[in-house]
Design a protein around this motif. Structure first.
Motif, PDB file in Angstrom:
ATOM      1  N   THR A   1       0.847  -1.176   0.076  1.00 23.98           N
ATOM      2  CA  THR A   1      -0.019  -0.089  -0.005  1.00 23.98           C
ATOM      3  C   THR A   1       0.807   1.177   0.162  1.00 23.98           C
ATOM      4  N   VAL A   2       0.569   2.192  -0.773  1.00 20.45           N
ATOM      5  CA  VAL A   2       0.945   3.418  -0.862  1.00 20.45           C
ATOM      6  C   VAL A   2       0.149   4.393  -0.453  1.00 20.45           C
ATOM      7  N   THR A   3       0.411   5.501   0.503  1.00 21.06           N
ATOM      8  CA  THR A   3      -0.937   6.325   0.745  1.00 21.06           C
ATOM      9  C   THR A   3       0.116   7.888   0.408  1.00 21.06           C
ATOM     10  N   LEU A   4      -0.363   8.693  -0.500  1.00 22.56           N
ATOM     11  CA  LEU A   4       0.094  10.165  -0.886  1.00 22.56           C
ATOM     12  C   LEU A   4      -0.871  11.179  -0.189  1.00 22.56           C
ATOM     13  N   LYS A   5      -0.311  11.986   0.503  1.00 30.73           N
ATOM     14  CA  LYS A   5      -1.183  13.082   1.124  1.00 30.73           C
ATOM     15  C   LYS A   5      -0.838  14.517   0.200  1.00 30.73           C
ATOM     16  N   ALA A   6      -1.958  15.314   0.263  1.00 31.88           N
ATOM     17  CA  ALA A   6      -1.803  16.543  -0.265  1.00 31.88           C
ATOM     18  C   ALA A   6      -0.560  17.381   0.108  1.00 31.88           C
ATOM     19  N   ASP A   7      -0.197  17.264   1.282  1.00 30.05           N
ATOM     20  CA  ASP A   7       1.033  18.104   1.860  1.00 30.05           C
ATOM     21  C   ASP A   7       2.314  17.518   1.213  1.00 30.05           C
ATOM     22  N   GLY A   8       2.355  16.384   0.636  1.00 31.07           N
ATOM     23  CA  GLY A   8       3.822  15.951   0.257  1.00 31.07           C
ATOM     24  C   GLY A   8       4.298  14.810   1.124  1.00 31.07           C
ATOM     25  N   THR A   9       3.484  14.657   2.054  1.00 31.99           N
ATOM     26  CA  THR A   9       3.978  13.475   2.743  1.00 31.99           C
ATOM     27  C   THR A   9       3.287  12.181   2.235  1.00 31.99           C
ATOM     28  N   ALA A  10       4.030  10.732   2.605  1.00 31.66           N
ATOM     29  CA  ALA A  10       3.597   9.672   2.006  1.00 31.66           C
ATOM     30  C   ALA A  10       3.940   8.484   3.138  1.00 31.66           C
ATOM     31  N   SER A  11       3.227   7.482   3.090  1.00 30.68           N
ATOM     32  CA  SER A  11       3.671   6.368   3.930  1.00 30.68           C
ATOM     33  C   SER A  11       3.485   4.956   2.869  1.00 30.68           C
ATOM     34  N   LEU A  12       4.287   4.249   3.208  1.00 29.73           N
ATOM     35  CA  LEU A  12       4.506   2.867   2.448  1.00 29.73           C
ATOM     36  C   LEU A  12       4.420   1.809   3.364  1.00 29.73           C
ATOM     37  N   ALA A  13       3.659   0.694   2.830  1.00 30.44           N
ATOM     38  CA  ALA A  13       3.511  -0.267   3.675  1.00 30.44           C
ATOM     39  C   ALA A  13       3.775  -1.636   2.796  1.00 30.44           C
ATOM     40  N   GLY A  14       4.566  -2.466   3.030  1.00 35.07           N
ATOM     41  CA  GLY A  14       5.015  -3.808   2.439  1.00 35.07           C
ATOM     42  C   GLY A  14       5.442  -3.601   0.922  1.00 35.07           C
ATOM     43  N   VAL A  15       5.875  -2.280   0.692  1.00 32.71           N
ATOM     44  CA  VAL A  15       6.335  -2.244  -0.692  1.00 32.71           C
ATOM     45  C   VAL A  15       7.550  -2.910  -1.066  1.00 32.71           C
ATOM     46  N   PRO A  16       7.600  -3.688  -2.031  1.00 35.84           N
ATOM     47  CA  PRO A  16       8.787  -4.734  -2.405  1.00 35.84           C
ATOM     48  C   PRO A  16       9.914  -3.854  -2.726  1.00 35.84           C
ATOM     49  N   ALA A  17      11.037  -4.128  -2.178  1.00 36.36           N
ATOM     50  CA  ALA A  17      12.147  -3.321  -2.800  1.00 36.36           C
ATOM     51  C   ALA A  17      13.193  -4.083  -3.345  1.00 36.36           C
ATOM     52  N   GLU A  18      13.314  -5.663  -3.040  1.00 32.91           N
ATOM     53  CA  GLU A  18      14.165  -6.469  -3.640  1.00 32.91           C
ATOM     54  C   GLU A  18      13.803  -7.841  -3.647  1.00 32.91           C
ATOM     55  N   MET A  19      14.388  -8.508  -4.896  1.00 40.28           N
ATOM     56  CA  MET A  19      13.739  -9.585  -5.141  1.00 40.28           C
ATOM     57  C   MET A  19      14.898 -10.694  -5.245  1.00 40.28           C
ATOM     58  N   GLY A  20      14.816 -11.983  -4.705  1.00 38.96           N
ATOM     59  CA  GLY A  20      15.867 -12.912  -5.036  1.00 38.96           C
ATOM     60  C   GLY A  20      15.814 -13.655  -6.262  1.00 38.96           C
ATOM     61  N   LEU A  21      16.895 -14.629  -6.456  1.00 36.85           N
ATOM     62  CA  LEU A  21      16.852 -15.231  -7.768  1.00 36.85           C
ATOM     63  C   LEU A  21      15.716 -15.987  -8.053  1.00 36.85           C
ATOM     64  N   ASP A  22      14.787 -16.439  -7.083  1.00 33.38           N
ATOM     65  CA  ASP A  22      13.685 -17.293  -7.093  1.00 33.38           C
ATOM     66  C   ASP A  22      12.573 -16.329  -7.532  1.00 33.38           C
ATOM     67  N   SER A  23      12.692 -14.964  -7.578  1.00 32.85           N
ATOM     68  CA  SER A  23      11.546 -13.988  -7.838  1.00 32.85           C
ATOM     69  C   SER A  23      10.807 -13.843  -6.477  1.00 32.85           C
ATOM     70  N   ARG A  24      11.302 -14.157  -5.302  1.00 30.09           N
ATOM     71  CA  ARG A  24      10.549 -13.888  -4.039  1.00 30.09           C
ATOM     72  C   ARG A  24      11.001 -12.662  -3.595  1.00 30.09           C
ATOM     73  N   VAL A  25      10.255 -11.844  -2.809  1.00 28.95           N
ATOM     74  CA  VAL A  25      10.642 -10.579  -2.362  1.00 28.95           C
ATOM     75  C   VAL A  25      11.366 -10.950  -1.157  1.00 28.95           C
ATOM     76  N   THR A  26      12.584 -10.215  -1.017  1.00 27.22           N
ATOM     77  CA  THR A  26      13.511 -10.461  -0.004  1.00 27.22           C
ATOM     78  C   THR A  26      13.701  -9.129   0.897  1.00 27.22           C
ATOM     79  N   ARG A  27      13.067  -8.085   0.511  1.00 26.16           N
ATOM     80  CA  ARG A  27      13.036  -7.093   1.401  1.00 26.16           C
ATOM     81  C   ARG A  27      11.840  -5.945   0.833  1.00 26.16           C
ATOM     82  N   ARG A  28      11.338  -5.457   1.907  1.00 27.83           N
ATOM     83  CA  ARG A  28      10.102  -4.560   1.557  1.00 27.83           C
ATOM     84  C   ARG A  28      10.109  -3.212   2.543  1.00 27.83           C
ATOM     85  N   ILE A  29       9.550  -2.196   2.024  1.00 28.97           N
ATOM     86  CA  ILE A  29       9.812  -0.912   2.658  1.00 28.97           C
ATOM     87  C   ILE A  29       8.445  -0.706   3.369  1.00 28.97           C
TER      88      ILE A  29
END
Length: 141
Positions: A51-79
Motif C-alpha cells: 500500500t502507498v498513501t500519498l497526502k496533499a501536503d507531500g507526505t507519504a507512507s509505504l506499507a509492504g512495498v517490495p524493494a528487492e527480489m531474490g533469484l527465485d523471484s521472491r521478495v527479500t526486502r520490503r519498505i
C-alpha cells in the motif's frame, strides 16, 4: 535460418522492438500531464500485498512495498515507513518518487483505458516482476 523466413525475421525484428518500446511498463502507455491532485490518496497492489498513501501536503507512507527480489523471484526486502513524495518530470513520461529513510522508490505512471495506474518494477526489469497499484475505494485512505 535461411531463405525468405530468415529475411522476414531480420526485417520484422526492428518493427516489433520499436512498437514494444512505445507501449511501456506492463503493456500500458506512459501517463503524461499527471497532476499531484490525481495521485493523492491510497493506492493498493493486491498481488504484491503493498500500500502507498500519498497526502496533499507531500507526505507519504509505504506499507509492504517490495524493494528487492531474490533469484527465485521472491521478495527479500520490503519498505515500510513515512516520508515524502513528488512527481519527477525529467524523463519522457512522469514518475512518482517516494522517499522513505533516504531511500527513493521510483514508481512509473501509466494509463489503462484512461485510468491512472501506478506501477513498480521490482528487481531486474527483464524478470517482469511488477506491482500494479490501483486507487483504493472511498474511506480507505
Amino acid at each position: 535460418m535461411g531463405g525468405r523466413a530468415g529475411k522476414w525475421a531480420l526485417l520484422a525484428a526492428p518493427v516489433v522492438l520499436s512498437v514494444s518500446a512505445c507501449v511501456g511498463w506492463g503493456g500500458y502507455p506512459p501517463a503524461t500531464n499527471v497532476r499531484e491532485a490525481q495521485l493523492v490518496g491510497t493506492w493498493r497492489a493486491r498481488e504484491c500485498a503493498a500500500t502507498v498513501t500519498l497526502k496533499a501536503d507531500g507526505t507519504a507512507s509505504l506499507a509492504g512495498v517490495p524493494a528487492e527480489m531474490g533469484l527465485d523471484s521472491r521478495v527479500t526486502r520490503r519498505i515500510d515507513g513515512r516520508g515524502a513524495w513528488e512527481i519527477d518530470e525529467s524523463g519522457a513520461g512522469r514518475e512518482l518518487d517516494v522517499v522513505v529513510d533516504d531511500e527513493t522508490t521510483p514508481f512509473d505512471l501509466y494509463r489503462d483505458n484512461g485510468r491512472l495506474v501506478v506501477g513498480l518494477t521490482v528487481g531486474d526489469p527483464d524478470d517482469m516482476n511488477w506491482c500494479t497499484f490501483d486507487r483504493a475505494g472511498p474511506g480507505s485512505a
